[in-house]
Scaffold this active site. Structure first.
Site, PDB file in Angstrom:
ATOM      1  N   HIS A  66       5.362   9.727   7.635  1.00 33.81           N
ATOM      2  CA  HIS A  66       3.982   9.208   7.563  1.00 33.81           C
ATOM      3  C   HIS A  66       3.221   9.404   8.868  1.00 33.81           C
ATOM      4  O   HIS A  66       2.452   8.544   9.289  1.00 33.81           O
ATOM      5  CB  HIS A  66       3.981   7.745   7.118  1.00 33.81           C
ATOM      6  CG  HIS A  66       4.690   7.544   5.813  1.00 33.81           C
ATOM      7  ND1 HIS A  66       4.180   8.015   4.623  1.00 33.81           N
ATOM      8  CD2 HIS A  66       5.895   6.989   5.531  1.00 33.81           C
ATOM      9  CE1 HIS A  66       5.038   7.738   3.653  1.00 33.81           C
ATOM     10  NE2 HIS A  66       6.089   7.127   4.180  1.00 33.81           N
ATOM     11  N   SER A 106       6.835   3.840   0.511  1.00 32.46           N
ATOM     12  CA  SER A 106       7.052   5.249   0.825  1.00 32.46           C
ATOM     13  C   SER A 106       7.775   5.956  -0.319  1.00 32.46           C
ATOM     14  O   SER A 106       7.217   6.126  -1.402  1.00 32.46           O
ATOM     15  CB  SER A 106       7.814   5.368   2.153  1.00 32.46           C
ATOM     16  OG  SER A 106       7.943   6.699   2.549  1.00 32.46           O
TER      17      SER A 106
END
Length: 314
Positions: A201, A90
């Site tokens: 996400h 990420s």
């Protein structure tokens, strides 16, 4: 030894990260440059006196700055280290972005600071959460979440981290309901609520994604000197950084598959995790227990790694 370098993401932070490295002039210079680029006092964020590390808008530039500083030290002290490829989880993709040469330090920190601001805005709109599921039955979990989504609940699979862990995210009440349903159906051994500031996400960050589209339109990326495997596509970034980093905000990550890609295609036989904690090292062990694992989250760990690789220890 051929290393896969792993850059930690949000959730690995703790009070005092980075402070022990400040005695190194190159690291200190990196933090000063990052502070100027972000408009924040990064060292103060490390100290966490006002709980800044709990807020996405402060944490993200601080964590990437820490990773960049450690990587610069590594290149100074072990210039011949063999790196087959990189992957970040990420936010960690921004550490890899800098380390691979795709973007310089100032532009990386400026970009991640704006990303953090967009994400903080979305995170503040609704009470949201993330939960890690240990030893999951992925097909059963996907079926449970699909049914909940069909019923109007906002709950999603956000991270496919390793064969033994996935993460779900969404509106907090829906995450709690999902963990109960998953427990009832024995779809995972256990669920752990994560200390993060948003349901990253997932479609809850589509507004941030739109803003990143505009922000990335003016960024010029260089060709990476070292392959970086995208969490989104599970392929090396090419000239598609802008397109993928926009998508990355609101779609699932696939860290475990990225690591498998490095093992299969870049022939890595060791990992080096950069950043606080040991989460990515744990995932690496779950993907392939034959990998040799190292991590650098403290000055002591850094010194131990340098000594070992220079043949001074071990």
């Amino acid at each position: 030894m051929n290393f896969g370098v792993l850059f930690a993401g949000q959730g690995s932070q703790k009070t005092g990260i980075g402070l022990d490295f400040m005695s190194d002039p190159l690291f200190k210079e990196t933090i000063e440059m990052a502070s100027e680029a972000s408009g924040e006092e990064i060292e103060a964020i490390f100290k966490n006196d006002e709980n800044q590390l709990a807020k996405t808008v402060y944490l993200q530039p601080a964590l990437v700055a820490m990773e960049a500083g450690i990587y610069r030290m590594l290149m100074r002290d072990l210039p011949d280290i063999r790196i087959g490829g990189m992957v970040g989880l990420s936010l960690g993709e921004y550490g890899a972005m800098y380390a691979s040469g795709a973007l310089d330090l100032a532009d990386t920190i400026s970009l991640v600071s704006d990303r953090a601001a967009y994400m903080q805005e979305d995170a503040d709109k609704i009470d949201n959460a993330m939960a890690a599921l240990i030893k999951p039955d992925v097909e059963k979990i996907e079926s449970i979440l699909q049914k909940m989504q069909d019923d109007g609940q906002r709950i999603y699979l956000a991270n496919y981290n390793s064969p033994k862990q996935v993460v779900i995210a969404g509106v907090k009440d829906d995450v709690l309901a999902a963990t109960e349903e998953i427990k009832d159906q024995a779809a995972a051994k256990r669920a752990i609520m994560l200390k993060v500031n948003g349901a990253f996400h997932t479609p809850l960050f589509n507004s941030a994604r739109e803003k990143m589209h505009e922000r990335l339109a003016s960024v010029e990326f260089s060709e990476s000197k070292i392959p970086v495997i995208s969490n989104t596509t599970v392929k090396p970034f090419t000239n598609d950084w802008a397109e993928i980093m926009e998508k990355q905000l609101a779609v699932p990550t696939h860290f475990g598959d990225c690591l498998s890609y490095l093992i299969k295609n870049m022939k890595i036989d060791a990992t080096l995790e950069i950043g606080p904690g040991k989460t990515l090292t744990s995932f690496a062990n779950q993907v392939d227990s034959n990998l040799e694992n190292w991590r650098i989250g403290s000055l002591q760990e850094y010194q131990e790694f340098i000594e070992a690789k220079n043949g001074l220890k071990g």
